[in-house]
Design a protein around this motif. Structure first.
Motif, PDB file in Angstrom:
ATOM      1  N   SER A 113     -36.449  24.191 -19.500  1.00 31.21           N
ATOM      2  CA  SER A 113     -37.548  23.242 -19.673  1.00 31.21           C
ATOM      3  C   SER A 113     -37.606  22.673 -21.087  1.00 31.21           C
ATOM      4  O   SER A 113     -38.245  21.643 -21.313  1.00 31.21           O
ATOM      5  CB  SER A 113     -38.886  23.915 -19.345  1.00 31.21           C
ATOM      6  N   VAL A 114     -36.951  23.353 -22.049  1.00 35.14           N
ATOM      7  CA  VAL A 114     -36.913  22.898 -23.445  1.00 35.14           C
ATOM      8  C   VAL A 114     -35.452  22.860 -23.884  1.00 35.14           C
ATOM      9  O   VAL A 114     -34.694  23.804 -23.621  1.00 35.14           O
ATOM     10  CB  VAL A 114     -37.720  23.821 -24.378  1.00 35.14           C
ATOM     11  N   VAL A 115     -35.061  21.765 -24.552  1.00 33.32           N
ATOM     12  CA  VAL A 115     -33.702  21.616 -25.062  1.00 33.32           C
ATOM     13  C   VAL A 115     -33.770  21.339 -26.561  1.00 33.32           C
ATOM     14  O   VAL A 115     -34.786  20.868 -27.080  1.00 33.32           O
ATOM     15  CB  VAL A 115     -32.945  20.486 -24.339  1.00 33.32           C
ATOM     16  N   LYS A 116     -32.671  21.636 -27.254  1.00 27.67           N
ATOM     17  CA  LYS A 116     -32.639  21.465 -28.709  1.00 27.67           C
ATOM     18  C   LYS A 116     -31.412  20.670 -29.125  1.00 27.67           C
ATOM     19  O   LYS A 116     -30.333  20.858 -28.574  1.00 27.67           O
ATOM     20  CB  LYS A 116     -32.639  22.827 -29.408  1.00 27.67           C
ATOM     21  N   MET A 117     -31.574  19.815 -30.129  1.00 30.81           N
ATOM     22  CA  MET A 117     -30.474  19.004 -30.647  1.00 30.81           C
ATOM     23  C   MET A 117     -30.441  19.086 -32.163  1.00 30.81           C
ATOM     24  O   MET A 117     -31.433  19.426 -32.811  1.00 30.81           O
ATOM     25  CB  MET A 117     -30.625  17.551 -30.206  1.00 30.81           C
ATOM     26  N   LYS A 118     -29.284  18.786 -32.731  1.00 30.77           N
ATOM     27  CA  LYS A 118     -29.101  18.823 -34.176  1.00 30.77           C
ATOM     28  C   LYS A 118     -29.567  17.510 -34.814  1.00 30.77           C
ATOM     29  O   LYS A 118     -29.460  16.435 -34.220  1.00 30.77           O
ATOM     30  CB  LYS A 118     -27.628  19.050 -34.525  1.00 30.77           C
ATOM     31  N   ILE A 119     -30.071  17.631 -36.041  1.00 29.77           N
ATOM     32  CA  ILE A 119     -30.401  16.474 -36.870  1.00 29.77           C
ATOM     33  C   ILE A 119     -29.933  16.780 -38.293  1.00 29.77           C
ATOM     34  O   ILE A 119     -29.488  17.890 -38.582  1.00 29.77           O
ATOM     35  CB  ILE A 119     -31.908  16.147 -36.868  1.00 29.77           C
ATOM     36  N   GLY A 120     -30.034  15.795 -39.179  1.00 32.07           N
ATOM     37  CA  GLY A 120     -29.714  16.028 -40.583  1.00 32.07           C
ATOM     38  C   GLY A 120     -28.595  15.159 -41.113  1.00 32.07           C
ATOM     39  O   GLY A 120     -28.284  15.218 -42.306  1.00 32.07           O
ATOM     40  N   ASN A 121     -27.990  14.342 -40.268  1.00 27.53           N
ATOM     41  CA  ASN A 121     -26.902  13.481 -40.722  1.00 27.53           C
ATOM     42  C   ASN A 121     -27.443  12.272 -41.474  1.00 27.53           C
ATOM     43  O   ASN A 121     -27.068  12.011 -42.613  1.00 27.53           O
ATOM     44  CB  ASN A 121     -26.045  13.039 -39.535  1.00 27.53           C
ATOM     45  N   SER A 122     -28.332  11.519 -40.837  1.00 24.87           N
ATOM     46  CA  SER A 122     -29.059  10.441 -41.507  1.00 24.87           C
ATOM     47  C   SER A 122     -30.329  10.178 -40.724  1.00 24.87           C
ATOM     48  O   SER A 122     -30.351  10.294 -39.489  1.00 24.87           O
ATOM     49  CB  SER A 122     -28.218   9.167 -41.607  1.00 24.87           C
TER      50      SER A 122
END
Length: 323
Positions: A113-122
């Protein structure tokens, strides 16, 4: 660590009645003559052996580990299922927003029910990626983002301003895990949920996060991973410290996506457990015959941690044992 155990006398590592292994005595044996500090250099070694010890203890008792933990150290009423979220959303060469959407939707189709993704590039790129993700997940509360400690304070604040309107499940590890000042300052700019702690490897490090990191016990999550952090013996010290500082065990959702943390989550009533569908197999993931349903997974009713319920993992372990 192993020679210290093998050279010890039975009375040094058995329970008082001699019927089982004593994980706490064995933990002390592993750390004989070790001075405090330097947690990153040996915490995984101890955590790995500690996992094997607890598996053996539960098998000697002929009980699933989570039930043994609940009976000995909990309230005797373990959770019968554990919240799990699907971590992924990595940057990859040639991976466009459509591919990200397809990946995240595949996790929802598996039952998460919950998914996670990466950030931090721009910031601009990540805002576009987040908006693409929100087209396939039900709402912001079904999407978490993880910066993997890449951001300095000014950039972390800019990300906080960008993320706030989306009302996400959490904003994870914006800066270096040991930069408690950054985490503390950021909490004044971001009023919604944050998460961190997966790269802290001891109770003392966890205590410093609680003392100085500005983490809020009513909304933030702690991600300490027992396998990286001297094992369950140390994790119980961390849980005791958290309770003394006004934190509920339900605010702990361990990093790692492995069966040891799943047993701890059910037996000691944590808030959930991470999962990496298909990424770290055969070591990650849960029992082959326990599907994810509405964001939760049940635990297998077998003695120990449950390694035997993962056929591909057992093949690897048997091949290693035979070599």
């Amino acid at each position: 660590m192993i020679p210290r155990i093998m050279q010890a006398k039975p009375e040094d590592y058995l329970t008082a009645d001699g019927t089982n292994l004593d994980p706490f005595k064995l933990w002390d044996l592993m750390l004989t003559n070790e001075k405090p500090g330097g947690h990153g250099e040996r915490s995984v070694a101890v955590g790995t052996i500690d996992m094997a010890i607890w598996d053996a203890v539960a098998k000697i008792e002929e009980k699933p580990l989570y039930k043994l933990l609940s009976e000995r150290y909990g309230d005797g009423h373990p959770d019968d299922k554990v919240f799990v979220y699907a971590a992924g959303g990595y940057y990859q060469p040639g991976k466009d927003d459509t591919m990200l959407q397809k990946e995240l939707k595949s996790y929802l189709d598996l039952g998460y029910s919950v998914v996670k993704m990466k950030i931090g590039n721009s910031l601009e790129e990540d805002q576009r990626r987040i908006e693409a993700a929100l087209k396939v997940v039900p709402s912001g509360q079904h999407l978490a983002v993880d910066a993997n400690g890449r951001l300095d304070l000014p950039t972390a604040i800019k990300y906080a301003d960008m993320l706030a309107p989306y009302d996400l499940f959490w904003y994870e590890e914006p800066g270096d895990t040991l930069d408690f000042q950054l985490q503390n300052t950021l909490s004044r700019y971001y009023s919604q949920t944050m998460a961190t702690g997966e790269n802290l490897f001891s109770m003392q490090d966890a205590r410093n996060l609680i003392r100085y990191g500005g983490m809020r016990p009513d909304k933030d999550y702690l991600q300490f991973d027992c396998a990286l952090s001297y094992g369950l013996v140390e994790y119980m010290k961390t849980l005791k410290m958290l309770k003394e500082n006004g934190w509920s065990s339900r605010r702990c959702i361990p990093h790692g996506g492995h069966q040891m943390s799943l047993n701890i989550a059910a037996g000691l009533k944590l808030g959930g457990n991470e999962s990496y569908p298909g990424i770290f197999e055969p070591f990650g993931g849960f029992a082959d015959d326990e599907p994810i349903e509405d964001g939760y997974v049940k635990l297998p009713q077998v003695p120990g941690i449950g390694f035997e319920t993962k056929a591909k993992l057992m093949k690897v372990l048997r091949d290693v044992a035979a070599s």
